[in-house]
Design a protein around this motif. Structure first.
Motif, PDB file in Angstrom:
ATOM      1  N   THR A 144      23.557  17.978 -48.865  1.00 45.08           N
ATOM      2  CA  THR A 144      24.868  17.460 -49.237  1.00 45.08           C
ATOM      3  C   THR A 144      25.689  17.262 -47.967  1.00 45.08           C
ATOM      4  OG1 THR A 144      25.894  19.646 -49.461  1.00 45.08           O
ATOM      5  CG2 THR A 144      24.750  18.767 -51.399  1.00 45.08           C
ATOM      6  N   SER A 145      26.745  16.489 -48.095  1.00 44.78           N
ATOM      7  CA  SER A 145      27.612  16.265 -46.935  1.00 44.78           C
ATOM      8  C   SER A 145      28.246  17.562 -46.464  1.00 44.78           C
ATOM      9  CB  SER A 145      28.693  15.236 -47.283  1.00 44.78           C
ATOM     10  OG  SER A 145      29.477  15.689 -48.391  1.00 44.78           O
ATOM     11  N   GLY A 146      28.539  18.450 -47.424  1.00 46.52           N
ATOM     12  CA  GLY A 146      29.113  19.745 -47.055  1.00 46.52           C
ATOM     13  C   GLY A 146      28.142  20.583 -46.243  1.00 46.52           C
ATOM     14  N   GLN A 147      26.861  20.560 -46.646  1.00 44.77           N
ATOM     15  CA  GLN A 147      25.853  21.316 -45.895  1.00 44.77           C
ATOM     16  C   GLN A 147      25.666  20.736 -44.498  1.00 44.77           C
ATOM     17  OE1 GLN A 147      22.650  20.893 -48.721  1.00 44.77           O
ATOM     18  NE2 GLN A 147      22.907  22.985 -49.493  1.00 44.77           N
ATOM     19  N   TRP A 148      25.620  19.410 -44.401  1.00 44.24           N
ATOM     20  CA  TRP A 148      25.469  18.745 -43.099  1.00 44.24           C
ATOM     21  C   TRP A 148      26.637  19.083 -42.175  1.00 44.24           C
ATOM     22  CZ3 TRP A 148      21.918  16.238 -40.312  1.00 44.24           C
ATOM     23  CH2 TRP A 148      22.338  15.411 -39.258  1.00 44.24           C
ATOM     24  N   GLY A 149      27.851  19.001 -42.709  1.00 50.02           N
ATOM     25  CA  GLY A 149      29.025  19.322 -41.901  1.00 50.02           C
ATOM     26  C   GLY A 149      29.064  20.777 -41.489  1.00 50.02           C
ATOM     27  N   ARG A 150      28.604  21.655 -42.375  1.00 48.16           N
ATOM     28  CA  ARG A 150      28.606  23.077 -42.051  1.00 48.16           C
ATOM     29  C   ARG A 150      27.604  23.381 -40.936  1.00 48.16           C
ATOM     30  NH1 ARG A 150      31.294  27.297 -41.082  1.00 48.16           N
ATOM     31  NH2 ARG A 150      30.633  29.262 -42.015  1.00 48.16           N
ATOM     32  N   LEU A 151      26.459  22.699 -40.925  1.00 55.34           N
ATOM     33  CA  LEU A 151      25.471  22.907 -39.874  1.00 55.34           C
ATOM     34  C   LEU A 151      26.020  22.492 -38.513  1.00 55.34           C
ATOM     35  CD1 LEU A 151      22.286  21.620 -41.745  1.00 55.34           C
ATOM     36  CD2 LEU A 151      22.696  23.968 -40.974  1.00 55.34           C
ATOM     37  N   ILE A 152      26.787  21.408 -38.506  1.00 55.10           N
ATOM     38  CA  ILE A 152      27.398  20.964 -37.253  1.00 55.10           C
ATOM     39  C   ILE A 152      28.504  21.921 -36.829  1.00 55.10           C
ATOM     40  CG2 ILE A 152      28.729  19.112 -36.164  1.00 55.10           C
ATOM     41  CD1 ILE A 152      27.259  17.143 -38.002  1.00 55.10           C
ATOM     42  N   GLU A 153      29.291  22.346 -37.816  1.00 57.72           N
ATOM     43  CA  GLU A 153      30.427  23.234 -37.524  1.00 57.72           C
ATOM     44  C   GLU A 153      29.966  24.563 -36.934  1.00 57.72           C
ATOM     45  OE1 GLU A 153      33.908  25.667 -39.998  1.00 57.72           O
ATOM     46  OE2 GLU A 153      32.609  24.235 -41.021  1.00 57.72           O
ATOM     47  N   ILE A 154      28.874  25.084 -37.473  1.00 61.26           N
ATOM     48  CA  ILE A 154      28.433  26.404 -37.030  1.00 61.26           C
ATOM     49  C   ILE A 154      27.588  26.333 -35.762  1.00 61.26           C
ATOM     50  CG2 ILE A 154      26.217  26.628 -38.240  1.00 61.26           C
ATOM     51  CD1 ILE A 154      27.196  29.390 -39.206  1.00 61.26           C
ATOM     52  N   GLY A 155      27.193  25.116 -35.348  1.00 66.10           N
ATOM     53  CA  GLY A 155      26.501  24.952 -34.079  1.00 66.10           C
ATOM     54  C   GLY A 155      24.997  24.942 -34.154  1.00 66.10           C
ATOM     55  N   LEU A 156      24.429  24.874 -35.357  1.00 67.74           N
ATOM     56  CA  LEU A 156      22.977  24.778 -35.458  1.00 67.74           C
ATOM     57  C   LEU A 156      22.506  23.349 -35.206  1.00 67.74           C
ATOM     58  CD1 LEU A 156      22.017  27.102 -38.461  1.00 67.74           C
ATOM     59  CD2 LEU A 156      21.759  27.509 -36.016  1.00 67.74           C
ATOM     60  N   LEU A 157      23.375  22.388 -35.422  1.00 63.33           N
ATOM     61  CA  LEU A 157      23.093  21.001 -35.074  1.00 63.33           C
ATOM     62  C   LEU A 157      23.987  20.611 -33.901  1.00 63.33           C
ATOM     63  CD1 LEU A 157      22.753  19.067 -38.473  1.00 63.33           C
ATOM     64  CD2 LEU A 157      20.961  19.483 -36.782  1.00 63.33           C
ATOM     65  N   VAL A 158      23.387  20.038 -32.850  1.00 65.79           N
ATOM     66  CA  VAL A 158      24.152  19.631 -31.668  1.00 65.79           C
ATOM     67  C   VAL A 158      23.926  18.143 -31.412  1.00 65.79           C
ATOM     68  CG1 VAL A 158      24.133  21.913 -30.606  1.00 65.79           C
ATOM     69  CG2 VAL A 158      22.236  20.342 -30.161  1.00 65.79           C
ATOM     70  N   ASP A 159      24.952  17.508 -30.873  1.00 65.88           N
ATOM     71  CA  ASP A 159      24.897  16.067 -30.617  1.00 65.88           C
ATOM     72  C   ASP A 159      23.830  15.751 -29.570  1.00 65.88           C
ATOM     73  OD1 ASP A 159      25.687  13.405 -30.804  1.00 65.88           O
ATOM     74  OD2 ASP A 159      26.989  13.619 -29.047  1.00 65.88           O
ATOM     75  N   SER A 160      23.076  14.674 -29.820  1.00 67.28           N
ATOM     76  CA  SER A 160      22.021  14.251 -28.900  1.00 67.28           C
ATOM     77  C   SER A 160      22.430  12.944 -28.233  1.00 67.28           C
ATOM     78  CB  SER A 160      20.698  14.071 -29.652  1.00 67.28           C
ATOM     79  OG  SER A 160      19.674  13.644 -28.779  1.00 67.28           O
ATOM     80  N   ASP A 161      23.456  13.036 -27.373  1.00 68.92           N
ATOM     81  CA  ASP A 161      23.926  11.880 -26.593  1.00 68.92           C
ATOM     82  C   ASP A 161      24.266  10.685 -27.483  1.00 68.92           C
ATOM     83  OD1 ASP A 161      23.542  13.306 -24.238  1.00 68.92           O
ATOM     84  OD2 ASP A 161      21.438  12.687 -24.102  1.00 68.92           O
ATOM     85  N   GLY A 162      24.845  10.959 -28.620  1.00 68.37           N
ATOM     86  CA  GLY A 162      25.287   9.886 -29.497  1.00 68.37           C
ATOM     87  C   GLY A 162      24.198   9.217 -30.297  1.00 68.37           C
ATOM     88  N   GLU A 163      22.949   9.649 -30.132  1.00 66.06           N
ATOM     89  CA  GLU A 163      21.839   9.019 -30.851  1.00 66.06           C
ATOM     90  C   GLU A 163      21.517   9.741 -32.154  1.00 66.06           C
ATOM     91  OE1 GLU A 163      18.534   8.862 -28.267  1.00 66.06           O
ATOM     92  OE2 GLU A 163      19.506   7.529 -26.793  1.00 66.06           O
ATOM     93  N   GLY A 164      22.128  10.859 -32.393  1.00 69.99           N
ATOM     94  CA  GLY A 164      21.862  11.670 -33.580  1.00 69.99           C
ATOM     95  C   GLY A 164      22.121  13.127 -33.262  1.00 69.99           C
ATOM     96  N   PHE A 165      21.392  13.984 -33.939  1.00 74.91           N
ATOM     97  CA  PHE A 165      21.588  15.421 -33.741  1.00 74.91           C
ATOM     98  C   PHE A 165      20.237  16.105 -33.596  1.00 74.91           C
ATOM     99  CE2 PHE A 165      25.466  14.011 -35.740  1.00 74.91           C
ATOM    100  CZ  PHE A 165      26.456  14.769 -35.130  1.00 74.91           C
ATOM    101  N   ASP A 166      20.259  17.174 -32.802  1.00 73.59           N
ATOM    102  CA  ASP A 166      19.078  18.015 -32.633  1.00 73.59           C
ATOM    103  C   ASP A 166      19.391  19.412 -33.146  1.00 73.59           C
ATOM    104  OD1 ASP A 166      17.555  16.023 -31.356  1.00 73.59           O
ATOM    105  OD2 ASP A 166      18.466  16.494 -29.408  1.00 73.59           O
ATOM    106  N   VAL A 167      18.345  20.106 -33.616  1.00 75.50           N
ATOM    107  CA  VAL A 167      18.494  21.511 -33.970  1.00 75.50           C
ATOM    108  C   VAL A 167      18.585  22.311 -32.682  1.00 75.50           C
ATOM    109  CG1 VAL A 167      17.469  23.481 -35.166  1.00 75.50           C
ATOM    110  CG2 VAL A 167      17.230  21.172 -36.111  1.00 75.50           C
ATOM    111  N   ALA A 168      19.646  23.098 -32.543  1.00 77.25           N
ATOM    112  CA  ALA A 168      19.909  23.787 -31.275  1.00 77.25           C
ATOM    113  C   ALA A 168      18.789  24.755 -30.898  1.00 77.25           C
ATOM    114  CB  ALA A 168      21.247  24.524 -31.365  1.00 77.25           C
ATOM    115  N   ASP A 169      18.269  25.493 -31.867  1.00 78.78           N
ATOM    116  CA  ASP A 169      17.233  26.488 -31.586  1.00 78.78           C
ATOM    117  C   ASP A 169      16.242  26.474 -32.749  1.00 78.78           C
ATOM    118  OD1 ASP A 169      15.693  28.629 -30.828  1.00 78.78           O
ATOM    119  OD2 ASP A 169      17.242  30.141 -31.125  1.00 78.78           O
ATOM    120  N   PRO A 170      15.378  25.467 -32.811  1.00 79.70           N
ATOM    121  CA  PRO A 170      14.481  25.341 -33.970  1.00 79.70           C
ATOM    122  C   PRO A 170      13.572  26.552 -34.157  1.00 79.70           C
ATOM    123  CG  PRO A 170      13.853  23.832 -32.202  1.00 79.70           C
ATOM    124  CD  PRO A 170      15.186  24.366 -31.837  1.00 79.70           C
ATOM    125  N   GLY A 171      13.076  27.121 -33.050  1.00 72.02           N
ATOM    126  CA  GLY A 171      12.231  28.302 -33.175  1.00 72.02           C
ATOM    127  C   GLY A 171      12.983  29.486 -33.755  1.00 72.02           C
ATOM    128  N   GLY A 172      14.223  29.675 -33.293  1.00 72.67           N
ATOM    129  CA  GLY A 172      15.033  30.768 -33.814  1.00 72.67           C
ATOM    130  C   GLY A 172      15.362  30.593 -35.284  1.00 72.67           C
TER     131      GLY A 172
END
Length: 298
Positions: free
Chosen positions: A44-72
């Motif tokens: 959901t949009s709420g889940q997507w926004g929450r992932l960005i807000e909490i820092g698990l998703l980080v911006d990838s130079d404007g091309e999208g988002f990467d998982v900050a620590d996928p192994g963790g």
């Protein structure tokens, strides 16, 4: 890793569906940078926004988002402690004996209205309790009965109620309430709606806790109602006593002074009933402390 695990724990505690959302996100992230369009069919949009807000998703130079620590994140998702408390698995169903005790208790209530039920029960119990009236004054007899009923009531509650199951029910409701409070403080309407649905489901599940609490009560009533009917018959506060040859004598109570056993203390509360409840409450507390018996979940 510890910081990532803490974030994942926080997300899963807020939203039970976030665990599946994170697993789906990791699968898509393995293919490269992800965008909202890549995961909108599962998140959901709420889940997507929450992932960005909490820092698990980080911006990838404007091309999208990467998982900050996928192994963790993956390691944290494999931690069993992330599981939300489900409805307790403890079996709270009654046995056939419990059901028979419940039927017997309901049937005995008729003794308060019908002499045909009350007098046979009183006569049967009088075989054992009648001699006490020759040895002790009536107020002391009531004290003995209060001690006896308090003892078996405490033991029945201790043995027939599963404190772990009841504690699990209460812990589950408390955890849901805490998550609801946090979502309300954040202004997360989507999370509030999900938690509201979960709370309604949990309230339906709480029927199991009610059954656990009521199970010892049917046995307590099955044993206590005949005792009450015997005292009822001895005092006879709704008519002549069943055993008129017994001299009960008056009772001197604090504040009230000297009263007859069938006189009212407060409204319809008769003196003998009030004295019994006072003795029962006191003895029950002493018994619980002395035997170190807990009748409420921690």
């Amino acid at each position: 890793m510890a910081r990532t695990a803490s974030k994942v724990q926080e997300l899963v505690s807020e939203d039970a569906e976030m665990e599946d959302a994170l697993e789906y996100l990791l699968d898509r992230a393995d293919e490269g940078t992800v965008s909202w369009g890549d995961v909108s069919d599962e998140l959901t949009s709420g889940q997507w926004g929450r992932l960005i807000e909490i820092g698990l998703l980080v911006d990838s130079d404007g091309e999208g988002f990467d998982v900050a620590d996928p192994g963790g994140v993956r390691d944290a998702l494999e931690d069993d402690d992330l599981e939300l408390p489900d409805a307790p698995d403890g079996d709270s169903s009654w046995s056939k004996w419990d059901k028979m005790a419940a039927v017997g208790s309901v049937a005995m209530f008729a003794g308060y209205t019908f002499r045909s039920v009350r007098e046979p029960l009183a006569d049967t119990l009088n075989i054992a309790l009648g001699p006490l009236l020759d040895l002790l004054p009536f107020f002391a007899v009531i004290m003995v009965l209060a001690l006896f009923t308090g003892l078996y009531s405490t033991l029945l509650q201790s043995n027939l109620m599963d404190m772990e199951v009841m504690g699990a029910y209460q812990g589950r409701m408390k955890e849901i309430q805490e998550r609801r409070k946090e979502a309300k403080e954040r202004g997360d309407d989507e999370a509030l709606e999900r938690i509201q649905d979960e709370q309604m489901d949990a309230m339906a599940d709480n029927l199991g806790m009610f059954k656990e609490q009521f199970r010892p009560m049917v046995w307590i009533m099955l044993l206590t109602i005949p005792v009450f009917l015997w005292m009822y018959a001895v005092v006879g506060f709704r008519g002549a006593p069943l055993y008129p040859g017994i001299d009960l004598g008056p009772m001197v109570m604090p504040i009230v002074g000297e009263v007859g056993w069938n006189e009212g203390l407060v409204g319809p509360l008769q003196a003998w009933i009030g004295w019994y409840f006072v003795c029962s409450m006191c003895f029950t507390q002493v018994i619980r402390k002395s035997l170190n018996i807990q009748t409420t979940p921690t």
